[in-house]
Write a protein that holds these residues in place. Structure first.
Motif, short mmCIF file in Angstrom:
data_model
loop_
_atom_site.label_atom_id
_atom_site.label_comp_id
_atom_site.label_asym_id
_atom_site.label_seq_id
_atom_site.Cartn_x
_atom_site.Cartn_y
_atom_site.Cartn_z
N VAL A 109 0.82 -1.22 0.00
CA VAL A 109 0.00 0.00 0.00
C VAL A 109 0.85 1.27 0.00
O VAL A 109 0.32 2.38 -0.03
N GLY A 110 2.19 1.14 0.02
CA GLY A 110 3.02 2.33 0.00
C GLY A 110 4.50 1.98 -0.05
O GLY A 110 4.90 0.85 0.24
N LYS A 111 5.31 2.97 -0.43
CA LYS A 111 6.77 2.80 -0.52
C LYS A 111 7.41 3.47 0.69
O LYS A 111 7.16 4.64 0.98
N LEU A 112 8.25 2.73 1.40
CA LEU A 112 8.91 3.27 2.59
C LEU A 112 10.36 3.67 2.32
O LEU A 112 10.80 4.73 2.75
N ALA A 113 11.11 2.81 1.63
CA ALA A 113 12.54 3.08 1.49
C ALA A 113 13.13 2.15 0.44
O ALA A 113 12.47 1.25 -0.10
N TYR A 114 14.41 2.38 0.16
CA TYR A 114 15.17 1.46 -0.68
C TYR A 114 16.63 1.51 -0.21
O TYR A 114 17.07 2.46 0.45
N GLY A 115 17.36 0.47 -0.53
CA GLY A 115 18.76 0.42 -0.19
C GLY A 115 19.54 -0.26 -1.30
O GLY A 115 18.97 -0.61 -2.35
N GLN A 116 20.80 -0.46 -1.07
CA GLN A 116 21.65 -1.06 -2.10
C GLN A 116 21.22 -2.49 -2.42
O GLN A 116 21.40 -2.97 -3.54
N PHE A 117 20.62 -3.17 -1.43
CA PHE A 117 20.30 -4.57 -1.62
C PHE A 117 18.81 -4.90 -1.49
O PHE A 117 18.44 -6.07 -1.53
N SER A 118 17.96 -3.88 -1.33
CA SER A 118 16.54 -4.19 -1.12
C SER A 118 15.67 -2.97 -1.35
O SER A 118 16.16 -1.83 -1.40
N THR A 119 14.37 -3.22 -1.49
CA THR A 119 13.36 -2.17 -1.42
C THR A 119 12.46 -2.50 -0.23
O THR A 119 12.30 -3.66 0.14
N VAL A 120 11.85 -1.46 0.37
CA VAL A 120 11.05 -1.65 1.58
C VAL A 120 9.69 -0.99 1.37
O VAL A 120 9.61 0.18 0.97
N TRP A 121 8.63 -1.74 1.69
CA TRP A 121 7.27 -1.31 1.38
C TRP A 121 6.38 -1.38 2.61
O TRP A 121 6.59 -2.21 3.49
N LEU A 122 5.38 -0.50 2.65
CA LEU A 122 4.33 -0.62 3.64
C LEU A 122 3.29 -1.57 3.08
O LEU A 122 2.84 -1.42 1.94
N ALA A 123 2.94 -2.58 3.86
CA ALA A 123 1.98 -3.58 3.39
C ALA A 123 0.90 -3.80 4.44
O ALA A 123 1.15 -3.69 5.64
N LYS A 124 -0.27 -4.11 3.97
CA LYS A 124 -1.38 -4.46 4.87
C LYS A 124 -1.46 -5.98 4.98
O LYS A 124 -1.49 -6.69 3.97
N ASP A 125 -1.44 -6.46 6.21
CA ASP A 125 -1.57 -7.89 6.45
C ASP A 125 -3.05 -8.26 6.37
O ASP A 125 -3.83 -7.92 7.26
N LYS A 126 -3.44 -8.93 5.29
CA LYS A 126 -4.85 -9.21 5.04
C LYS A 126 -5.42 -10.26 5.99
O LYS A 126 -6.64 -10.46 6.04
N THR A 127 -4.55 -10.93 6.75
CA THR A 127 -5.05 -11.91 7.73
C THR A 127 -5.27 -11.29 9.10
O THR A 127 -5.71 -11.96 10.02
N SER A 128 -4.93 -10.00 9.23
CA SER A 128 -5.05 -9.34 10.53
C SER A 128 -5.76 -8.00 10.34
O SER A 128 -5.41 -7.23 9.44
N THR A 129 -6.72 -7.72 11.16
CA THR A 129 -7.51 -6.50 11.03
C THR A 129 -6.66 -5.25 11.27
O THR A 129 -6.09 -5.07 12.34
N HIS A 130 -6.53 -4.44 10.25
CA HIS A 130 -5.88 -3.13 10.32
C HIS A 130 -4.38 -3.19 10.62
O HIS A 130 -3.76 -2.16 10.85
N GLN A 131 -3.78 -4.37 10.63
CA GLN A 131 -2.34 -4.40 10.93
C GLN A 131 -1.53 -4.10 9.68
O GLN A 131 -1.73 -4.72 8.64
#
Length: 371
Positions: free
Chosen positions: A38-60
């Motif tokens: 659901v969103g982009k948080l960061a990136y680095g030399q070896f990875s990208t980092v994303w905001l994600a919604k856990d669909k098995t958990s309410t609002h987490q």
């Protein structure tokens, strides 16, 4: 050979979307049949980092770190994170080190990618430092105490962070917050990925790249007592018994023994911690280095000269305290300046065998007073 038009926004290198490189991610992609991006948080030399919604958990919401395929096989980071997660050590510092919630592997056009799932942190200390906001003594004490607790937990768990204790790796959250993603994120900005003429297109790259959506200055008016700091990014960490590889350390954080190519151990973390706390207090690096276009030998020479100038002052603690006082706000307090100077000098001893360990530093007046 270049395949894409250059992208001028602050994003990861588009050419790294290749076999063995980043995995192409789009908004609302779902990973492991569970995590929706659901969103982009960061990136680095070896990875990208994303905001994600856990669909098995309410609002987490969670932070989803997707490693490059080449960095995913036999990941030492995963080994260390699982080692820490399984720790039975009853230690307050465990809550000040990033916690692995889940992990899985995802197969994409560029290979098989290790995906690491963490709690969401609002910001990092780098974002706070670049605002140049004056620091109260209580703020520096709180940050120092929490980071030191986390580092003590790592060292007691036989993990050396390997001196990557830079502000960007100190993740920050606010107690009892993180459900309102609209307040947390800026609207997305999409930079289309355009293939160069004559290049054969494939599915190795996404349709667009995105800068981080993290809002700046979210922590500007937050009381330091509400901040929770966690040591993040254990990608460069090593087990204490395996300290035979050269550590990958930011140049300005390197301890003298690393610069000289001498044997090293956990004490490089202590040196880096001293540099980090100085920067937290002053918004300035302790050893500012100019590296652009300069050979490593010259950088090393300049670095050692700066260390000699700062840490071998004939005036001792008084000289260092005076240097520190020039960079602190007026109401930091003369007594606090002396306490901070003494505390930093316990970490910034040129001889690694003379540096205090985390246990000793936790007993120092500067951190005990805070706690």
């Amino acid at each position: 050979m270049r395949r894409f038009e250059r992208i001028t926004q602050v994003v990861e290198l588009v050419e790294e979307y290749r076999r063995g490189g980043y995995h192409p991610v789009h908004m609302h992609d779902i990973f492991d049949r569970r995590y929706e991006v659901v969103g982009k948080l960061a990136y680095g030399q070896f990875s990208t980092v994303w905001l994600a919604k856990d669909k098995t958990s309410t609002h987490q919401h969670v932070s989803l770190k997707i490693l490059k395929a080449d960095a995913s096989a036999d990941s030492k980071e995963l080994l260390i994170l699982r080692h820490l997660a399984a720790s039975q050590l009853d230690h307050p510092g465990k809550s000040h080190v990033v916690e692995l919630l889940d992990h899985f592997y995802h197969t994409g056009p560029n290979g098989v990618h290790l995906c690491l799932v963490f709690p969401v942190m609002i910001s990092d200390l780098q974002e706070i430092i670049v605002t140049w906001t004056p620091r109260q003594a209580g703020y520096v004490e709180t940050m120092s105490h929490q980071i030191l607790l986390g580092l003590d937990f790592l060292h007691r768990s036989d993990i050396v962070h390997c001196a990557d204790l830079q502000p960007g790796n100190m993740l920050v959250a606010v107690t009892d917050s993180m459900n309102d993603t609209k307040a947390f994120l800026e609207p997305p900005q999409f930079s289309p990925v355009r293939w160069l003429e004559g290049v054969t297109k494939d599915d190795s790259a996404p349709q667009y790249l995105m800068p981080s959506q993290r809002r700046y200055n979210q922590l500007k008016n937050v009381q330091h007592s509400s901040l929770v700091v966690k040591i993040g990014d254990l990608g460069g960490a090593q087990f204490r018994r395996q300290c035979n590889e050269r550590p990958v350390t930011p140049l300005s954080l390197r301890a003298p023994e690393i610069i000289h190519g001498s044997p090293w151990d956990w004490a490089i973390d202590i040196w880096a911690l001293g540099c980090l706390i100085f920067e937290i207090a002053t918004n300035e690096p302790l050893f500012p280095l100019c590296t652009f276009g300069i050979q490593r030998e010259e950088v090393n020479k300049e670095h050692l000269e700066l260390i000699d100038e700062r840490m071998c002052d004939p005036a001792g603690q008084a000289g260092f305290a005076a240097y520190l006082a020039e960079r602190l706000q007026d109401d930091f307090g003369a007594e606090n300046i002396q306490r901070l100077a003494k505390f930093l000098l316990l970490m910034l001893r040129v001889d690694r065998e003379e540096r205090c360990c985390t246990k000793e530093l936790l007993q120092d007046a500067f951190t005990v007073n805070e706690h």
